[in-house]
Design a protein around this motif. Structure first.
Motif, PDB file in Angstrom:
ATOM      1  N   LYS A 249      65.072  39.203 110.552  1.00  0.00           N
ATOM      2  CA  LYS A 249      66.532  39.094 110.457  1.00  0.00           C
ATOM      3  C   LYS A 249      67.059  39.896 109.251  1.00  0.00           C
ATOM      4  O   LYS A 249      68.103  40.531 109.328  1.00  0.00           O
ATOM      5  N   GLU A 250      66.320  39.860 108.153  1.00  0.00           N
ATOM      6  CA  GLU A 250      66.714  40.633 106.971  1.00  0.00           C
ATOM      7  C   GLU A 250      66.655  42.134 107.272  1.00  0.00           C
ATOM      8  O   GLU A 250      67.544  42.884 106.891  1.00  0.00           O
ATOM      9  N   GLN A 251      65.606  42.540 107.974  1.00  0.00           N
ATOM     10  CA  GLN A 251      65.477  43.949 108.368  1.00  0.00           C
ATOM     11  C   GLN A 251      66.614  44.340 109.308  1.00  0.00           C
ATOM     12  O   GLN A 251      67.156  45.434 109.204  1.00  0.00           O
ATOM     13  N   GLN A 252      66.990  43.440 110.195  1.00  0.00           N
ATOM     14  CA  GLN A 252      68.098  43.713 111.109  1.00  0.00           C
ATOM     15  C   GLN A 252      69.397  43.894 110.316  1.00  0.00           C
ATOM     16  O   GLN A 252      70.167  44.813 110.585  1.00  0.00           O
ATOM     17  N   SER A 253      69.615  43.051 109.345  1.00  0.00           N
ATOM     18  CA  SER A 253      70.813  43.145 108.521  1.00  0.00           C
ATOM     19  C   SER A 253      70.855  44.481 107.773  1.00  0.00           C
ATOM     20  O   SER A 253      71.891  45.152 107.731  1.00  0.00           O
ATOM     21  N   PHE A 254      69.742  44.885 107.208  1.00  0.00           N
ATOM     22  CA  PHE A 254      69.659  46.155 106.498  1.00  0.00           C
ATOM     23  C   PHE A 254      69.931  47.322 107.449  1.00  0.00           C
ATOM     24  O   PHE A 254      70.705  48.229 107.128  1.00  0.00           O
ATOM     25  N   THR A 255      69.312  47.287 108.626  1.00  0.00           N
ATOM     26  CA  THR A 255      69.475  48.365 109.614  1.00  0.00           C
ATOM     27  C   THR A 255      70.918  48.482 110.067  1.00  0.00           C
ATOM     28  O   THR A 255      71.477  49.583 110.108  1.00  0.00           O
ATOM     29  N   GLU A 256      71.533  47.365 110.402  1.00  0.00           N
ATOM     30  CA  GLU A 256      72.928  47.392 110.863  1.00  0.00           C
ATOM     31  C   GLU A 256      73.869  47.865 109.753  1.00  0.00           C
ATOM     32  O   GLU A 256      74.823  48.598 110.004  1.00  0.00           O
ATOM     33  N   GLY A 257      73.567  47.467 108.526  1.00  0.00           N
ATOM     34  CA  GLY A 257      74.373  47.915 107.391  1.00  0.00           C
ATOM     35  C   GLY A 257      74.276  49.419 107.192  1.00  0.00           C
ATOM     36  O   GLY A 257      75.279  50.098 106.943  1.00  0.00           O
ATOM     37  N   ARG A 258      73.060  49.958 107.310  1.00  0.00           N
ATOM     38  CA  ARG A 258      72.860  51.399 107.143  1.00  0.00           C
ATOM     39  C   ARG A 258      73.528  52.176 108.281  1.00  0.00           C
ATOM     40  O   ARG A 258      74.127  53.223 108.053  1.00  0.00           O
ATOM     41  N   ILE A 259      73.464  51.651 109.497  1.00  0.00           N
ATOM     42  CA  ILE A 259      74.136  52.295 110.635  1.00  0.00           C
ATOM     43  C   ILE A 259      75.642  52.357 110.369  1.00  0.00           C
ATOM     44  O   ILE A 259      76.263  53.411 110.533  1.00  0.00           O
ATOM     45  N   SER A 260      76.218  51.261 109.919  1.00  0.00           N
ATOM     46  CA  SER A 260      77.656  51.232 109.616  1.00  0.00           C
ATOM     47  C   SER A 260      78.005  52.203 108.500  1.00  0.00           C
ATOM     48  O   SER A 260      79.019  52.899 108.558  1.00  0.00           O
ATOM     49  N   GLU A 261      77.167  52.258 107.481  1.00  0.00           N
ATOM     50  CA  GLU A 261      77.403  53.153 106.344  1.00  0.00           C
ATOM     51  C   GLU A 261      77.384  54.620 106.783  1.00  0.00           C
ATOM     52  O   GLU A 261      78.274  55.391 106.418  1.00  0.00           O
TER      53      GLU A 261
ATOM     54  N   LEU B 208      80.106  59.735 108.229  1.00  0.00           N
ATOM     55  CA  LEU B 208      80.327  60.833 109.173  1.00  0.00           C
ATOM     56  C   LEU B 208      81.777  60.877 109.641  1.00  0.00           C
ATOM     57  O   LEU B 208      82.327  61.957 109.851  1.00  0.00           O
ATOM     58  N   SER B 209      82.399  59.722 109.799  1.00  0.00           N
ATOM     59  CA  SER B 209      83.792  59.721 110.253  1.00  0.00           C
ATOM     60  C   SER B 209      84.743  60.216 109.164  1.00  0.00           C
ATOM     61  O   SER B 209      85.820  60.720 109.461  1.00  0.00           O
TER      62      SER B 209
END
Length: 158
Positions: free
Chosen positions: A52-64, A69-70
């Protein structure tokens, strides 16, 4: 939000990381969570909490990355008319006047900066001193150990 300058290579690198996160890392993390959930009690399941912690990190990096890029202003240095001046994306060879040591830097966005690869951030003291200058100009950079003077040897737009 302010536009963030990026070179074409920097934007490509961010897009590749984003693709990797979405197509490889995210599915692997989801599978890890499912596997850990199958082990039973979630309160004392370290594997589940780590996933779950890895998922949180991954989703945060995707958003960042998506936000960067936007808000990116992608600059193709080969198409910029710089009139022989140092601009964002330029590769500049400078010489320390005192030690006669030469170094080459490319001026890039904050996310692309990597001193080991010769890329410095547009916000760094050296880059700020170089912007707008020409070959043979002498610039003074305020360094922690005192002022350092550099002469611009060459400027390339590649």
């Amino acid at each position: 939000m302010n536009k963030v300058p990026l070179t074409i290579k920097g934007a490509e690198k961010l897009r590749a990381e984003l693709e990797e996160l979405k197509s490889v890392v995210r599915p692997r993390v989801i599978a890890s969570i499912a596997t850990a959930r199958a082990h039973g009690d979630l309160k004392e399941n370290a594997e589940y909490h780590a996933a779950k912690e890895q998922q949180s990190f991954t989703e945060g990096r995707i958003s960042e990355i998506e936000a960067k890029l936007s808000n990116a202003q992608i600059i193709d240095i080969t198409k910029v008319d710089a009139n022989g001046k140092v601009v964002f994306g330029a590769t500049v060879e400078i010489e320390d006047i005192e030690s006669e040591k030469k170094v080459t830097y490319q001026i890039v966005g904050e996310d692309e900066a990597n001193i080991k690869e010769g890329r410095i951030s547009i916000g760094s003291p050296i880059a700020r001193a170089l912007i707008g200058k020409e070959v043979e100009d002498v610039v003074t950079v305020k360094a922690p150990g005192g002022n350092v003077e550099y002469e611009i040897i060459s400027i390339e737009y590649i």
